[in-house]
Design a protein around this motif. Structure first.
Motif, PDB file in Angstrom:
ATOM      1  N   PHE A  78       0.860  -1.181   0.000  1.00 43.90           N
ATOM      2  CA  PHE A  78       0.000   0.000   0.000  1.00 43.90           C
ATOM      3  C   PHE A  78       0.896   1.231   0.000  1.00 43.90           C
ATOM      4  O   PHE A  78       1.623   1.483   0.958  1.00 43.90           O
ATOM      5  N   ARG A  90      -2.668   5.201  -2.804  1.00 43.43           N
ATOM      6  CA  ARG A  90      -3.507   6.291  -2.302  1.00 43.43           C
ATOM      7  C   ARG A  90      -3.060   7.589  -2.972  1.00 43.43           C
ATOM      8  O   ARG A  90      -1.971   8.108  -2.692  1.00 43.43           O
ATOM      9  N   ILE A 139      -6.850   4.469  -4.658  1.00 41.67           N
ATOM     10  CA  ILE A 139      -7.737   5.057  -3.659  1.00 41.67           C
ATOM     11  C   ILE A 139      -7.648   6.576  -3.789  1.00 41.67           C
ATOM     12  O   ILE A 139      -6.607   7.172  -3.513  1.00 41.67           O
ATOM     13  N   ASN A 141      -9.202  10.546  -2.970  1.00 42.03           N
ATOM     14  CA  ASN A 141      -9.858  11.179  -1.825  1.00 42.03           C
ATOM     15  C   ASN A 141     -11.018  12.090  -2.224  1.00 42.03           C
ATOM     16  O   ASN A 141     -11.573  12.794  -1.387  1.00 42.03           O
ATOM     17  N   VAL A 162     -12.145   7.278  -0.971  1.00 38.36           N
ATOM     18  CA  VAL A 162     -12.121   7.304   0.494  1.00 38.36           C
ATOM     19  C   VAL A 162     -11.628   8.694   0.891  1.00 38.36           C
ATOM     20  O   VAL A 162     -10.447   9.005   0.741  1.00 38.36           O
ATOM     21  N   ASN A 336     -11.839   6.813   7.716  1.00 38.83           N
ATOM     22  CA  ASN A 336     -10.896   6.637   6.606  1.00 38.83           C
ATOM     23  C   ASN A 336     -10.137   5.321   6.751  1.00 38.83           C
ATOM     24  O   ASN A 336     -10.026   4.545   5.787  1.00 38.83           O
ATOM     25  N   THR A 340     -10.423   2.193   4.132  1.00 35.42           N
ATOM     26  CA  THR A 340      -9.210   1.796   3.410  1.00 35.42           C
ATOM     27  C   THR A 340      -8.864   0.342   3.685  1.00 35.42           C
ATOM     28  O   THR A 340      -8.522  -0.413   2.766  1.00 35.42           O
TER      29      THR A 340
END
Length: 346
Positions: A78, A90, A139, A141, A162, A336, A340
């Protein structure tokens, strides 16, 4: 699972560093193990194994990470960084390709031409393409970032939204009374005050905020790091970087961030939790969650000073209006982390 976390760069007070610690704690509480792949300047981690990765530039860091074969050391990887190999990415900084397009609208033709030949931008765009196309899931935001990924890299990429989170209670209450805060910042009780929070003043549109505050007859407090001499004006007060941002917010009547590009501004979310009406732009992902009747106004063009000033005049109080009651945000860090983790576990 053994979850690998990737982060280049280190700051003791950095938001990404704090986020990773919180996420690692949540993952370990859920029964997972964590290992951190980070640049050498990282200090004590204390949440599982820490593997330092050399590489001063984003591209060199990515190459060195791949050479370490991180997927042999964890079940999933990740990353908060643009790296050429990871399972989940992310995109907290948004889409660099989209940022360059938005920025070009406010630059001279010669300046825009240099973007295409700038080696830093070319390297970041190459890494961004590799990480977005190679990850199992990106991911984002905000829905804005999801759209930008589809527009720049294809609609078949799996993207989950997310949104960022904060600790609402940290921002809901000032350390002292509002009258004491006003005295601290040398404000009169009847002053109409807007606040701007953040660094990277050109990108976040400080010059537009200054012009709009002047047109609206307001004092502007500026909290953050930047060249104050370049933006000096009689109605602007520069506070510099401060750890007491909540007090700055509670001394003001409205929050203004006419940003050119902000995937999901935490400062805006914090101001909302402090009870301030928000004046921002649709280039700020937080604009997606604002109720135009109760939360504030998002305008289309950051450089439209008249529209910004009109929004400020609408939301700034007059002598007969009471300050809005502060309210907590449903966008918490815990939410969050939970969302996630759900994506990674699935």
């Amino acid at each position: 699972m053994r979850i690998g976390l990737v982060r280049r760069g280190y700051s003791r007070a950095g938001g990404a560093e704090s986020y990773l610690r919180g996420f690692a704690q949540a993952a370990r509480a859920a029964g997972h193990d964590t290992v951190l792949f980070c640049s050498p300047e990282w200090q004590e981690w204390g949440l599982g194994e820490m593997i330092r990765v050399p590489g001063k530039s984003p591209h060199l860091f990515s190459d060195q990470l791949v050479a370490l074969r991180p997927k042999e050391k964890c079940d999933v990887l990740f990353s908060l960084e643009r790296v050429s190999q990871c399972d989940f990415y992310r995109a907290g900084d948004g889409v660099h390709a989209a940022w360059l397009k938005r920025r070009a609208e406010f630059e001279s033709p010669l300046r825009r031409l240099t973007f295409a030949f700038n080696p830093k931008h070319r390297a970041l765009l190459r890494l961004e393409k590799e990480v977005i196309l190679g990850a199992r899931c990106v991911i984002a935001n905000s829905e804005m970032v999801r759209r930008e990924i589809a527009e720049n890299y294809g609609s078949s990429i799996r993207v989950e939204v997310v949104r960022n989170g904060i600790d609402p209670q940290k921002w809901a209450t000032p350390s002292v009374t509002r009258d004491e805060l006003r005295k601290r910042f040398e404000l009169q009780p009847d002053d109409r005050v807007a606040v701007f929070v953040g660094s990277g003043w050109e990108r976040k549109g400080l010059r537009f905020a200054i012009a709009a505050a002047h047109e609206a007859g307001a004092i502007l407090l500026v909290s953050g790091k930047g060249n104050s001499e370049h933006f000096a004006a009689s109605h602007v007060r520069f506070l510099g970087p401060t750890s007491q941002v909540a007090d700055v917010l509670h001394a003001a009547d409205a929050f203004i961030l006419p940003t050119i590009y902000d995937p999901f501004s935490n400062a805006t979310l914090e101001a909302l939790a402090a009870g301030l009406p928000i004046i921002t732009t649709t280039a700020n992902g937080v604009s997606e969650i604002l109720d135009p009747d109760t939360d504030g106004t998002a305008i289309e063009n950051p450089g439209d000073v008249s529209a910004l000033a009109a929004a400020l005049k609408r939301w700034l109080p007059d002598e007969n209006s009471a300050r809005r009651q502060s309210h907590g945000s449903r966008f918490t860090l815990e939410r969050n982390f939970t969302e996630t983790l759900r994506i990674i576990e699935s």
